[in-house]
Design a protein around this motif. Structure first.
Motif, PDB file in Angstrom:
ATOM      1  N   GLU A  28      33.567  31.402  11.455  1.00  0.00           N
ATOM      2  CA  GLU A  28      33.846  32.846  11.429  1.00  0.00           C
ATOM      3  C   GLU A  28      32.558  33.656  11.489  1.00  0.00           C
ATOM      4  OE1 GLU A  28      37.128  30.644   9.377  1.00  0.00           O
ATOM      5  OE2 GLU A  28      34.956  30.651   9.159  1.00  0.00           O
ATOM      6  N   GLN A  29      31.525  33.176  10.814  1.00  0.00           N
ATOM      7  CA  GLN A  29      30.236  33.881  10.827  1.00  0.00           C
ATOM      8  C   GLN A  29      29.584  33.806  12.201  1.00  0.00           C
ATOM      9  OE1 GLN A  29      28.829  35.692   8.175  1.00  0.00           O
ATOM     10  NE2 GLN A  29      27.616  36.422   9.902  1.00  0.00           N
ATOM     11  N   VAL A  30      29.677  32.638  12.825  1.00  0.00           N
ATOM     12  CA  VAL A  30      29.100  32.458  14.165  1.00  0.00           C
ATOM     13  C   VAL A  30      29.804  33.378  15.163  1.00  0.00           C
ATOM     14  CG1 VAL A  30      28.748  30.801  16.047  1.00  0.00           C
ATOM     15  CG2 VAL A  30      28.359  30.109  13.672  1.00  0.00           C
ATOM     16  N   LEU A  31      31.122  33.429  15.099  1.00  0.00           N
ATOM     17  CA  LEU A  31      31.872  34.315  15.995  1.00  0.00           C
ATOM     18  C   LEU A  31      31.537  35.780  15.721  1.00  0.00           C
ATOM     19  CD1 LEU A  31      35.335  32.556  16.005  1.00  0.00           C
ATOM     20  CD2 LEU A  31      33.924  33.024  18.007  1.00  0.00           C
ATOM     21  N   SER A  32      31.456  36.156  14.459  1.00  0.00           N
ATOM     22  CA  SER A  32      31.114  37.528  14.094  1.00  0.00           C
ATOM     23  C   SER A  32      29.742  37.907  14.634  1.00  0.00           C
ATOM     24  CB  SER A  32      31.150  37.675  12.568  1.00  0.00           C
ATOM     25  OG  SER A  32      30.706  38.952  12.185  1.00  0.00           O
ATOM     26  N   PHE A  36      28.939  40.715  17.474  1.00  0.00           N
ATOM     27  CA  PHE A  36      28.039  41.809  17.126  1.00  0.00           C
ATOM     28  C   PHE A  36      26.906  41.921  18.140  1.00  0.00           C
ATOM     29  CE2 PHE A  36      24.542  43.758  14.736  1.00  0.00           C
ATOM     30  CZ  PHE A  36      25.178  44.907  14.265  1.00  0.00           C
ATOM     31  N   LYS A  37      26.358  40.774  18.531  1.00  0.00           N
ATOM     32  CA  LYS A  37      25.282  40.769  19.525  1.00  0.00           C
ATOM     33  C   LYS A  37      25.793  41.280  20.871  1.00  0.00           C
ATOM     34  CE  LYS A  37      21.706  37.927  21.601  1.00  0.00           C
ATOM     35  NZ  LYS A  37      21.028  36.650  21.628  1.00  0.00           N
ATOM     36  N   LEU A  38      26.985  40.855  21.272  1.00  0.00           N
ATOM     37  CA  LEU A  38      27.574  41.329  22.522  1.00  0.00           C
ATOM     38  C   LEU A  38      27.798  42.841  22.479  1.00  0.00           C
ATOM     39  CD1 LEU A  38      28.855  40.887  25.299  1.00  0.00           C
ATOM     40  CD2 LEU A  38      31.009  40.373  24.113  1.00  0.00           C
ATOM     41  N   ALA A  39      28.286  43.346  21.363  1.00  0.00           N
ATOM     42  CA  ALA A  39      28.510  44.792  21.236  1.00  0.00           C
ATOM     43  C   ALA A  39      27.198  45.563  21.386  1.00  0.00           C
ATOM     44  CB  ALA A  39      29.166  45.103  19.892  1.00  0.00           C
ATOM     45  N   GLY A  40      26.138  45.039  20.792  1.00  0.00           N
ATOM     46  CA  GLY A  40      24.838  45.691  20.919  1.00  0.00           C
ATOM     47  C   GLY A  40      24.351  45.697  22.350  1.00  0.00           C
ATOM     48  N   LYS A  41      24.498  44.575  23.049  1.00  0.00           N
ATOM     49  CA  LYS A  41      24.063  44.493  24.443  1.00  0.00           C
ATOM     50  C   LYS A  41      24.868  45.442  25.317  1.00  0.00           C
ATOM     51  CE  LYS A  41      23.412  41.371  28.362  1.00  0.00           C
ATOM     52  NZ  LYS A  41      23.278  42.535  29.188  1.00  0.00           N
TER      53      LYS A  41
END
Length: 60
Positions: A28-32, A36-41
Motif C-alpha cells: 500500500e505504501q509503495v502504491l501510494s 504521489f510521484k505520478l501526480a507530481g509529474k
C-alpha cells in the motif's frame, strides 16, 4: 487521511508486491508513493503546457 479502494490487474499487483518485498515496505505504501510521484509529474507537465489563448478567455 482518506481511504480509497482501487482495483488492480493481477500482474500490476504482483509487480508492486515484488517491489514492496524488496524494499521491506507494505505494498500500500509503495502504491501510494508511486501515485504521489505520478501526480507530481503530471502537475509539472501541466504547468509547462501553454494554454491556448482561444480556450482561456480570462487571460486574454
Amino acid at each position: 487521511m482518506h481511504t480509497i479502494t482501487i482495483t488492480l490487474e493481477p500482474e500490476v499487483l504482483c509487480f508492486y508486491t515484488k517491489i514492496a518485498d524488496r524494499i521491506h515496505l507494505p505494498v500500500e505504501q509503495v502504491l501510494s508513493d508511486a501515485l504521489f510521484k505520478l501526480a507530481g509529474k503530471l502537475s509539472l507537465d501541466a504547468l509547462d503546457t501553454p494554454i491556448p489563448s482561444s480556450t482561456c478567455e480570462y487571460f486574454s
